[in-house]
Design a protein around this motif. Structure first.
Motif, PDB file in Angstrom:
ATOM      1  N   TYR A 115       0.837  -1.200   0.000  1.00  0.00           N
ATOM      2  CA  TYR A 115       0.000   0.000   0.000  1.00  0.00           C
ATOM      3  C   TYR A 115       0.874   1.252   0.000  1.00  0.00           C
ATOM      4  N   GLY A 116       0.560   2.182  -0.853  1.00  0.00           N
ATOM      5  CA  GLY A 116       1.372   3.392  -0.998  1.00  0.00           C
ATOM      6  C   GLY A 116       1.985   3.369  -2.386  1.00  0.00           C
ATOM      7  N   LEU A 117       2.655   2.261  -2.687  1.00  0.00           N
ATOM      8  CA  LEU A 117       3.140   2.045  -4.047  1.00  0.00           C
ATOM      9  C   LEU A 117       1.939   1.889  -4.978  1.00  0.00           C
ATOM     10  N   VAL A 118       0.930   1.165  -4.517  1.00  0.00           N
ATOM     11  CA  VAL A 118      -0.349   1.046  -5.218  1.00  0.00           C
ATOM     12  C   VAL A 118      -1.461   1.286  -4.209  1.00  0.00           C
TER      13      VAL A 118
END
Lengths: 435, 435
Positions: free
Chosen positions: A225-228
């Motif tokens: 999460y964060g990257l996507v």
């Protein structure tokens, strides 16, 4: 036995509090293992996927066979009965129709100061859909996750599904086909999530990952999460039925069991104002359990996490209890369900009246069945079209409108000690000669 | 020196990729410390808050003085200049007006099968707003976080703000007052987040926590997520300016610096089709840096993370680069900004034309300034009214409409091996006599 509480008893507050905060799921600590898997996929790409799939799914793949071909999808679909495909199609059409009404409009206006303002929504570029393998491989969940993305206009929807020993539910592939998904990879677990997030030579990365999964999948989603983007992490299913004494106890009992049969951690709660009806429902649950195929699961869920709550008056007492429980599914089996619904704030989805069993919403009603669990309906919503879009606001000033609102921005920026902010605006105002 | 790339150079793809994935923030590992703080607040409540505040903010409190009184709020407001309060009021009114247009409508219809379907939105019950202390204590952020909650209809908005050595920015309290917030506690850090999530004897728990904070606050928000909702974790600020050669280089240079001055980790990028203009902007940045009070921060940000990207044709080349960067703030300083904006998918907020500096959006334009950072505009949106509401879908069948759609649900439930689901629907259909 399920918990039994009465709002008029002295111990009610404590008992209800215990019900609210009872832990139903053991949280496995899989963080470290999952971090290692993600790292391997990030650095070794397809090779790592092939290794993990051989080890955990007992399936030998190559970069060329990671993807499930169109012929395989067609062959699986041909294996499904016409009746099932028709039911799938009816479900898909109804889900599409309901979700299409949610596509948001552009806002674009000029305000009194002459500033043009607005917001527009655009679809996420690429979405990855995780579909569990084995017993939890539900075609209905493929529809519920993929169709809102398609309705939102997502250009690329990719599916990953583990096929342990090479086995896959053909109806899952048929559901993917119905949704227009033809990019499907036969991988699962944390490695599939890692591949969707980081990309490999074969699998291009996506922008957002959705769909249910086990503890490894959930941990992997949290870690990327964060990257996507990710959807919310779903907990065990819940149903709360508010019913008066005028219902058939057998109906309400089966409704309670329809969620209990999902998982031993599922929770079914009945709130009623009729003690005799409560007894009748409890008896009917026991009777149904004698004949249900998933009686072991449903029975354990009901005994361990089930509850019956007696109240004096449904309309007066139930709403506050419902709001605290904030159930995923709320069934209002009463004469005037709208009056009751109007007093309730927290619920993922509401099923109104005696002829709307929750299970109708799991398949064909139209609204999404991916809903907030574990009391998160207090602050979050079920999966919907907006989860696959994002909102971009816009502003346009001209020299004149900037003159109208700019000085206030300069004042506030200086008050916050941010002089470049202030000068960025001030330099465009008439007569600027430094601050 | 900032990175300089040209889309026509052989090394462009690699250089742009490096720009995309450059880490700007060191991630501190504060997980264990924060977990301990949360645990203390959960078990010791107010006492833990008082202890931590004494230790970290050098301030002695009691349960009675945790809360900032109304008199104190009024006294702080009286200390602010009339000009600043007027600017604050103009900003608040414009933010309210913009956000009010986002309040969603109820959907409620009967479809061809006779099923009543819909969705309604209700406000979150209670929201906690974290406001940082010290230099990052921005009154504008109070407005941007609190007003959408108020517009959404949230009944209880609570603010926490640390007051190291007892000091607080009076304009922060004035902003809270303008937003109608009078429940404010003088606590900060992970302990404040823990108090909002778990509650103490003095502070009732909330349903969702929003607002920026340091690494401890961010880690605490992540750890309480699930028990309560949280907003997204904001990274360092970013601005991407797409500008043709017809702009005043000094203007564009100051716009770049307006974000650079936030933080040494901030990032400012210029995309232009005019090499001479690029040189002029770079020179103007250096010139501005000579006179800006926050020159050390802005200069380091520009040198370490700044970039100038030259392209052949703005309309043809810029959109794909913008979409990959997915900037928090996008300024389109070109003759026809709408044509360019129409080709762009990923941006938190767009500032159209030569007279719309990004800083106008930080304060008074109206749209929210809490926006997705670190390329997350690919899948997420800026803070908005819907973040403070949640959507509940509803379905109502009668005997007839259930007969129309129920059989398909029974078929799918049986195909998924969920017989209680199937029977829950089937028992309400005519002629049911077991499956």
């Amino acid at each position: 036995m399920p918990v039994r509480l009465d709002v008029r008893d002295a111990g009610f507050a404590a008992g209800f509090e215990a019900l609210l905060h009872a832990k139903r799921e053991a949280s496995e600590d899989v963080q470290t293992l999952v971090a290692g898997v993600i790292d391997q996929v990030r650095t070794r790409g397809d090779d790592a996927l092939i290794d993990y799939t051989a080890r955990w799914d007992r399936l030998t793949l190559t970069a060329d066979t990671l993807r499930i071909g169109r012929d395989e999808i067609d062959a699986a679909t041909a294996k499904c009965s016409a009746e099932t495909l028709e039911a799938l199609d009816l479900a898909a059409a109804r889900i599409e129709e309901f979700h299409r009404r949610q596509i948001p409009e552009v806002t674009d206006y000029r305000d009194a100061a002459g500033v043009r303002l607005g917001a527009r929504w655009t679809p996420v570029g690429a979405v990855g859909l995780y579909v569990p393998g084995g017993t939890a491989s539900y075609p209905s969940s493929v529809l519920m996750n993929a169709l809102p993305a398609k309705v939102a206009g997502v250009e690329r929807v990719v599916m990953v599904v583990p096929t342990p020993d090479g086995a896959i539910n053909p109806l899952v592939l048929a559901a993917a086909k119905r949704c227009g998904i033809d990019e499907i990879y036969r991988i699962g677990g944390a490695q599939a999530v890692a591949a969707l997030a980081h990309g490999t030579a074969t699998i291009r990365p996506v922008d957002k990952i959705v769909g249910p999964g086990n503890a490894f999948v959930a941990a992997a989603k949290r870690q990327v999460y964060g990257l996507v983007g990710i959807d919310s992490i779903a907990g065990p299913s819940e149903i709360l039925v508010v019913a008066d004494g005028q219902n058939d106890p057998a109906w309400i009992a089966m409704d309670l069991l329809s969620q209990a049969e999902h998982d031993t951690s599922a929770q079914s709660i009945l709130i009623t104002d009729d003690a005799a009806f409560a007894d009748a429902v409890a008896a009917a649950v026991d009777k149904h359990l004698e004949t249900l195929p998933r009686t072991a699961i449903a029975g354990e869920s009901w005994r361990e996490h089930g509850a019956i709550v007696l109240v004096g008056d449904l309309l007066a007492d139930a709403p506050a209890l419902v709001d605290r429980l904030a159930p995923e599914h709320l069934e209002l089996a009463v004469e005037d369900p709208d009056a009751l619904a109007a007093r309730i704030r927290n619920a993922g989805a509401i099923f109104l009246g005696r002829y709307t069993p929750e299970a109708i919403g799991d398949y064909v009603a139209g609204p999404n069945h991916v809903l907030p669990t574990a009391r998160s309906a207090r602050f979050s919503s079920g999966l919907n079209v907006l989860d696959f879009m994002k909102r971009t606001t816009f502003v346009a000033c001209d020299a004149q409108s900037l003159q109208a609102i700019g000085p206030a921005a300069v004042t506030l920026a200086m008050a916050e000690g941010l002089e470049a902010h202030a000068r960025s605006v001030a330099q465009r105002l008439p007569g600027y000669n430094g601050l």
